[in-house]
Design an enzyme around this catalytic site. Structure first.
Site, PDB file in Angstrom:
ATOM      1  N   LYS A 179       0.268 -23.708  18.293  1.00 49.58           N
ATOM      2  CA  LYS A 179       0.937 -22.767  19.181  1.00 49.58           C
ATOM      3  C   LYS A 179      -0.028 -22.055  20.115  1.00 49.58           C
ATOM      4  O   LYS A 179       0.338 -21.667  21.230  1.00 49.58           O
ATOM      5  CB  LYS A 179       1.734 -21.750  18.359  1.00 49.58           C
ATOM      6  N   GLU A 210       2.212 -12.277  19.449  1.00 46.89           N
ATOM      7  CA  GLU A 210       2.677 -12.120  20.821  1.00 46.89           C
ATOM      8  C   GLU A 210       3.799 -11.098  20.876  1.00 46.89           C
ATOM      9  O   GLU A 210       4.327 -10.664  19.845  1.00 46.89           O
ATOM     10  CB  GLU A 210       3.167 -13.464  21.374  1.00 46.89           C
ATOM     11  N   ASN A 251      14.485 -16.072  11.236  1.00 46.22           N
ATOM     12  CA  ASN A 251      13.942 -16.967  12.256  1.00 46.22           C
ATOM     13  C   ASN A 251      14.305 -18.428  12.025  1.00 46.22           C
ATOM     14  O   ASN A 251      13.686 -19.322  12.595  1.00 46.22           O
ATOM     15  CB  ASN A 251      12.415 -16.823  12.360  1.00 46.22           C
ATOM     16  N   GLU A 307       7.648 -22.544  22.182  1.00 46.71           N
ATOM     17  CA  GLU A 307       6.840 -23.573  21.524  1.00 46.71           C
ATOM     18  C   GLU A 307       7.431 -24.931  21.857  1.00 46.71           C
ATOM     19  O   GLU A 307       8.551 -25.031  22.368  1.00 46.71           O
ATOM     20  CB  GLU A 307       6.826 -23.376  20.006  1.00 46.71           C
ATOM     21  N   PHE A 348      21.144 -12.074   4.828  1.00 45.69           N
ATOM     22  CA  PHE A 348      22.114 -13.149   5.069  1.00 45.69           C
ATOM     23  C   PHE A 348      21.802 -14.446   4.341  1.00 45.69           C
ATOM     24  O   PHE A 348      22.079 -15.520   4.833  1.00 45.69           O
ATOM     25  CB  PHE A 348      22.267 -13.397   6.568  1.00 45.69           C
TER      26      PHE A 348
END
Length: 670
Positions: free
Chosen positions: A116, A200, A235, A288, A349
């Site tokens: 990355k 970032e 994510n 990415e 979740f």
């Protein structure tokens, strides 16, 4: 074409690749760990080889054993699927040196885009929009905090060699950066054998839009439209669709052209995906590039008519692309729901669950439904691998049609023996914000708060329908127990108790007056009239029941039913606890004392089956609420177990290396 292809993966993606190879007349070779010996992908392949014990580091990441399987099988090529070795530069280079084709991009492209940090620098040079951040590797936790302060909170910490949401944490302050650094590093090492991290700026309220690209070895490259992947937790994507409701033709072309330009800049030569974050002003930023087949590739296949696995095989063999950019159209709409073995009612979740699929039936009888799975009835979901059961895909000429098909498919999907996330998936696809296309990567917490509680009925009408169905099933079961339907009562006064269902929040019982007329049950619930039909030939033991109610049909599943009026009914995705009572029972219940719930606030239990990675407390320690006590790892994910309140540690029932069960008591406070 290749004569024989080895698939360096497992589960549903291995089965998916086998399907296209079989259609092309290409023989397939499966690899498997000891625990996967009877798995579906092993059964479907033409031949198979064991590559080691259950832990992925000793099997599916065991390059030496996989290379030996290639040698023994005589495979000409290797398809890595996704995850595991799919973006491992050294593996791709080793195959190249052995004269074995890697069905994916060349090793230099993987190295450039799989890292990355380097990929971001390359993207900048290629003129691709990028997110502000640090262009280098984070040295340690203190350096991470220093960089976060410079960039400005919130920040995203993520694994340089990562993907699939592993090794990623959002941090809003110094304390969260310290924790995020530690857990991202651990997960990165566990998942990718590479613990380097980058940091970032976290773009708030973005949409996650990705662009599928195809490039060959002759300099040709195209993009196959976009996929909307904003519905995420931890994510990791939950529901995807193609195309996106948010992307117009101009934005699609801009992102697509940048994606192809980026691919060309590194000599890319396979299927790949360039991921972007898009803000509310339609500014987009490179996130990415995944140098592999994506989990959600089927929805792109539906709207373009292009088999991506087929294209990868052709490109790896050296053929030029069959399609030009002008050939790529958008045909209809496709939606993918990721069906996981996990408890969706837990915080964040869903936490993974393990177990055996005691009953399993996919809804493939429904038109325009596709199930990409690697399991059958009797399969085991283990602690060692990703808990995905199936990728459920629906298609329609319009988005509304695709969503309606998905609704029926989820209602008809039978999974018994373990906890799964269908209740959450089913609720999302009919939730008003999702249906109208108002979504971003914060959708789940914004709509449901800290956790999902179950199907949220948008009107009393739905609750009354469920009450009517429960009443009819109760009377039908009562008649069956009397052996003759003719002995069924012509009328009945009933009460329906929904207490214990968090999403309904109904403490008072509903009253129902039922008139039986043959197969039809005319039900009055709190004054509303409903006609429920339970045909005589319909068995209450069937896995799914299609019950007419009024002018529509409801697909329900009876999970259990007993002679005391207690029913577990799966209705619109969620399993509801329902108790149907007659007048006499209700009269006696009013005289029963209320049972007090025991105080369990000082007992800290494991939320899932997993491995104890660390214990950070000792007997006698004074701990505060939310303080870390231990860490459990399952399915490559680290879960922090924290104190539920302040207290003194009086008992510790686990140590590092222990395997613990779900709900097992780990720590007790005084």
């Amino acid at each position: 074409k290749f004569a024989k292809v080895l698939i360096a993966n497992r589960g549903e993606i291995a089965c998916r690749i086998i399907r296209t190879c079989r259609a092309m007349g290409v023989k397939t070779v499966a690899i498997y760990s000891e625990i996967d010996a009877r798995s579906l992908h092993v059964q479907e392949a033409d031949e198979s080889y064991c590559v080691g014990p259950a832990p992925s580091r000793e099997s599916y990441l065991n390059v030496e054993a996989i290379v030996e399987a290639i040698r023994q099988s005589g495979a000409e090529a290797v398809h890595p699927g996704y995850g595991f070795l799919s973006e491992n530069t050294a593996f791709a280079k080793q195959l190249q040196d052995l004269g074995v084709a890697f069905i994916g991009p060349n090793s230099e492209s993987i190295r450039a885009m799989g890292d990355k940090i380097e990929s971001k620098l390359i993207a900048k040079k290629a003129g691709v929009n990028t997110i502000p951040g640090y262009d280098g590797t984070v040295r340690d936790a203190e350096h991470c905090v220093e960089l976060a302060r410079q960039i400005g909170y919130p920040v995203m910490i993520k694994a340089s060699a990562g993907g699939g949401g592993k090794g990623m944490r959002i941090a809003a302050n110094d304390s969260e950066v310290f924790d995020g650094y530690r857990f991202s590093k651990d997960e990165a090492a566990s998942s990718f054998n590479d613990d380097r991290l980058l940091i970032e700026k976290f773009i708030e309220e973005p949409r996650h839009i990705e662009v599928q690209v195809l490039c060959d070895k002759h300099g040709n490259g195209i993009f196959l439209n976009e996929r909307e992947c904003s519905i995420q937790r931890r994510n990791q994507k939950v529901i995807e669709e193609a195309p996106s409701t948010y992307v117009d033709a101009a934005l699609r072309a801009a992102m697509g052209n940048q994606a192809v330009e980026l691919a060309h800049s590194v000599g890319y030569d396979s299927a790949g995906t360039v991921e972007f974050l898009v803000d509310k002003h339609k500014n987009f930023y490179f996130l990415e590039m995944n140098t592999r087949l994506q989990v959600e590739h089927p929805i792109t296949e539906y709207i373009t008519g292009i088999d991506l696995v087929h294209q990868m095989l052709r490109i790896a063999k050296g053929h030029p692309l069959k399609h030009a950019q002008k050939d790529v159209q958008i045909r209809g709409w496709a939606v993918e729901s990721r069906v996981y073995a996990e408890n969706p009612y837990k915080k964040n979740f869903g936490l993974p669950s393990v177990g055996r699929l005691t009953r399993y039936q996919e809804p493939v009888h429904i038109p325009n439904v596709r199930c990409d799975s690697g399991v059958t009835e009797g399969s085991e979901i283990s602690i060692y691998y990703d808990p995905m059961i199936c990728k459920l895909i629906s298609y329609g000429e319009t988005r509304a049609e695709a969503l309606h098909t998905m609704k029926d498919a989820l209602d008809s999907y039978v999974i018994r023996g373990l906890t799964h996330n269908i209740p959450l998936l089913r609720d999302i696809i009919t939730e008003e914000n999702f249906v109208s296309g108002r979504l971003n990567t914060s959708y789940l917490p914004a709509v449901y708060g800290e956790r999902f509680k179950g199907r949220r009925m948008t009107s009393k009408e739905q609750v009354y329908q469920l009450a009517s169905i429960a009443s009819a099933i109760y009377l039908r079961e009562e008649a069956r127990s009397n052996q003759h339907l003719s002995q069924a009562k012509p009328t009945a006064n009933l009460f329906i108790d929904f207490s214990g269902n968090d999403s309904l929040n109904l403490q008072d019982m509903l009253s129902a007056r039922v008139r039986v007329n043959g197969d039809k049950y005319l039900v009055q619930v709190n004054g509303g009239d409903y006609e429920v039909e339970v045909p005589k030939e319909l068995s209450l033991g069937a896995l799914t029941l299609e019950i007419p109610i009024g002018n529509e049909k409801k697909i329900v599943q009876i999970m259990s039913i007993d002679g005391d009026g207690r029913l577990l009914i799966q209705f619109e995705g969620t399993v509801f606890k329902v108790r149907v009572l007659d007048e006499k029972t209700v009269k006696y219940m009013k005289r029963m004392p209320v049972k007090q719930k025991p105080d369990a606030s000082k007992i800290i239990q494991s939320p899932l089956f997993g491995l104890v990675k660390s214990v950070s407390c000792q007997i006698g320690d004074q701990v505060n609420e939310e303080q870390e006590l231990c860490v459990i790892e399952a399915m490559k994910m680290s879960i922090i177990i924290s104190a539920t309140q302040s207290g003194k540690v009086c008992e510790i029932n686990c140590k590092v290396g222990d395997t613990v069960l779900g709900d097992q008591v780990l720590v007790q406070l005084q």
